[in-house]
Write a protein that holds these residues in place. Sequence first.
Motif, mmCIF file in Angstrom:
data_model
loop_
_atom_site.group_PDB
_atom_site.id
_atom_site.type_symbol
_atom_site.label_atom_id
_atom_site.label_comp_id
_atom_site.label_asym_id
_atom_site.label_seq_id
_atom_site.Cartn_x
_atom_site.Cartn_y
_atom_site.Cartn_z
ATOM 1 N N ASN A 182 46.788 41.901 29.966
ATOM 2 C CA ASN A 182 45.605 41.275 30.547
ATOM 3 C C ASN A 182 46.070 40.180 31.501
ATOM 4 O O ASN A 182 46.765 39.254 31.094
ATOM 5 N N PRO A 183 45.706 40.278 32.768
ATOM 6 C CA PRO A 183 46.294 39.432 33.819
ATOM 7 C C PRO A 183 46.172 37.924 33.625
ATOM 8 O O PRO A 183 46.829 37.160 34.306
ATOM 9 N N PHE A 184 45.359 37.501 32.710
ATOM 10 C CA PHE A 184 45.237 36.073 32.464
ATOM 11 C C PHE A 184 46.470 35.541 31.721
ATOM 12 O O PHE A 184 46.893 34.407 31.925
ATOM 13 N N ASP A 219 37.018 37.305 35.696
ATOM 14 C CA ASP A 219 37.250 37.948 36.993
ATOM 15 C C ASP A 219 37.344 39.469 36.883
ATOM 16 O O ASP A 219 36.951 40.197 37.788
ATOM 17 N N ILE A 220 37.897 39.921 35.780
ATOM 18 C CA ILE A 220 38.008 41.362 35.570
ATOM 19 C C ILE A 220 36.619 42.000 35.621
ATOM 20 O O ILE A 220 36.385 42.993 36.316
ATOM 21 N N MET A 221 35.703 41.405 34.901
ATOM 22 C CA MET A 221 34.346 41.959 34.881
ATOM 23 C C MET A 221 33.667 41.788 36.237
ATOM 24 O O MET A 221 32.863 42.629 36.650
ATOM 25 N N ILE A 229 42.167 34.192 38.259
ATOM 26 C CA ILE A 229 43.460 34.876 38.203
ATOM 27 C C ILE A 229 43.818 35.359 39.605
ATOM 28 O O ILE A 229 42.968 35.409 40.494
ATOM 29 N N ALA A 230 45.073 35.693 39.797
ATOM 30 C CA ALA A 230 45.565 36.076 41.122
ATOM 31 C C ALA A 230 44.749 37.231 41.699
ATOM 32 O O ALA A 230 44.475 37.291 42.902
ATOM 33 N N THR A 254 34.912 32.295 42.361
ATOM 34 C CA THR A 254 35.164 32.217 40.924
ATOM 35 C C THR A 254 35.270 30.789 40.426
ATOM 36 O O THR A 254 35.485 29.864 41.200
ATOM 37 N N MET A 255 35.098 30.615 39.128
ATOM 38 C CA MET A 255 35.317 29.325 38.511
ATOM 39 C C MET A 255 36.777 29.347 38.076
ATOM 40 O O MET A 255 37.152 30.049 37.136
#
Lengths: 325, 325
Positions: free
Chosen positions: A71-73, A241-243, A270-271, A282-283
């Motif tokens: 998971n990119p986070f 961000d994924i969602m 995230i990137a 995004t926040m």
Amino acid sequence: MSTIRDVAKEAGVSVATVSRVLNNSGYVNEDTRKRVMDAIEKLNYKPNAVARSLFKKQSKMIGLIVPDITNPFFPQLARAVEDVTKQAGYTLVLCNSDNQIDKEQEYIEVLKQKYIDGFIIVTSTLKQEHIEGLGVPIVALDRAIDDSTPYVGVDNYEGAKMATRFLLNKGCKKIAHVRGSIGILTADERCRGYIDELQNLSLFNPELIVNGDFQIQKTKQAMIELLTIYPDIDGVFAGNDIMAIGVLKAAEEVGKKIPEQLSVIGFDGIALSEITTPELTTMSQPIYEIGSTAAKMLLGIIEEKPLPKSTYTFPVRLVERKSTR
Amino acid sequence: MSTIRDVAKEAGVSVATVSRVLNNSGYVNEDTRKRVMDAIEKLNYKPNAVARSLFKKQSKMIGLIVPDITNPFFPQLARAVEDVTKQAGYTLVLCNSDNQIDKEQEYIEVLKQKYIDGFIIVTSTLKQEHIEGLGVPIVALDRAIDDSTPYVGVDNYEGAKMATRFLLNKGCKKIAHVRGSIGILTADERCRGYIDELQNLSLFNPELIVNGDFQIQKTKQAMIELLTIYPDIDGVFAGNDIMAIGVLKAAEEVGKKIPEQLSVIGFDGIALSEITTPELTTMSQPIYEIGSTAAKMLLGIIEEKPLPKSTYTFPVRLVERKSTR
DNA sequence: TTGTAAGCGTTATCAG
DNA sequence: CTGATAACGCTTACAA
């Protein structure tokens, strides 16, 4: 591999003396120190960390337990943690829990048997009862465990309110929310922030919340449905961000232009959020800083330095890009 | 924490007997075994892994050295490695080398002092001379080190040729290449494949190769320039998916439509390649399989099982999506 | 079938 | 200032 005994023999001293120069503890004559150093050099001696661990009951290792490094986070967090722990002479053990408490507990058990010095944990399942009397310091990362265990994260509730308010200020009249999995603290808090912000203005409608489970595909499907039922939705606050990417995909599918007809805002920063088209508003969390703070905090506890604070809640920052008008 | 001695006392036997049941080695009477088991249960005894390590000179830990876990290719690899090592009772140590040989060597040194059982390494800098006589098994992942050290990866050269050929078949007349950093084996091989494929057809022009250093921004800048000088470029083979994204960004900037005016193909098939707009056509690697194969291989070496093969070169697969016409 | 005891390589206590 | 030596907790000859 040579041992301390070999060095002692080579230098013509006792192992105790070698140990003293190694740890520079106690007195040791400057000449003999030199002789010992030379012997160490000559034999290319490296102290055995395992023997040292056995005696000292500490390993110079710390464990990082995350749900899934994929998971990119988490890689950014892991990198931050590794940077500061390495710097301090510690080694990082990586553990993927898949949000399963039994895996978390197994890792903890196994690593305790290795005299692990501490844990940094991202968990939604571990509670106070599971960790009290553990005997190994823990700091909770991203998600708090309880008031008595140190924690580093962001103000998800306030961030969610800000995101929602931002959409409102942009003129959105009907704002939906894709929430992350139920039971994941961050998802719950962000959802609550969204609700509270709208409720104040009596704009809240529970039908406008769907569950994306932090997955792109699931979010995409759910949003396609939602946008079909409520074609007048003009804003979406995604729980991460994924969602938000799933929302972008859904909008594309149903032919809604972003940001002209639909504004979407994510959470995390995230990137990935910079590489979508349009780029994502995004926040943003100070991810690296959160990770490094948690690591410094844990090292502080391990080394018994006084803790200035036992909780760090970083603010979240609005990064306006192209997915909101 | 109770020790083996406590268990022995509780069960009324010697520590040797307890050790025997623990490792079920040697003979032990069924009754006494039961007594020992009960004592273990009663005291909630867990053997001390450090003491065991000291004696056995092995730690049940393996080290994974990657350039940077933050690069989206590596988390999937790491996950695969962790899954299989955990399954086999090993613990994973994560190391970020930033492609610096001194960091790699430092990790190796430190972990050897902890009796690490083996390494899986992604490196472009470590050569045979650095690892011979190491005394700890190594398997090279993604990038080969030399013929004598086990390796798992893909056929980058052939993959690059396939990618280039694919663009050719799609009718592209002028194909550029963004290559990864010089000196990184995979980048070099992919570049070579691109060159060879075109040279056969006397279509090769060295001016059409730019260096993106595996970075989005750098690639974007370089591609903007290149597309300005050669507006008739109609195809780009990017050395990896990250750089392919940079190409997408550049195309957007200079107003080239993808795939109508420009086809782009990436390499790796990381998750990211599915979330861009348009979705990326790419040469996909079986990333998880590569990671798990490397891990199984290392465990095989550690446990001294006969190695069926000392090199696994997986094929790369074309995944056609929306960035090529 | 079980127990004794000698390590494994350090550190730290206590004399000297 | 330096040296013996007893831990640390476990495994494995070797005896019994």
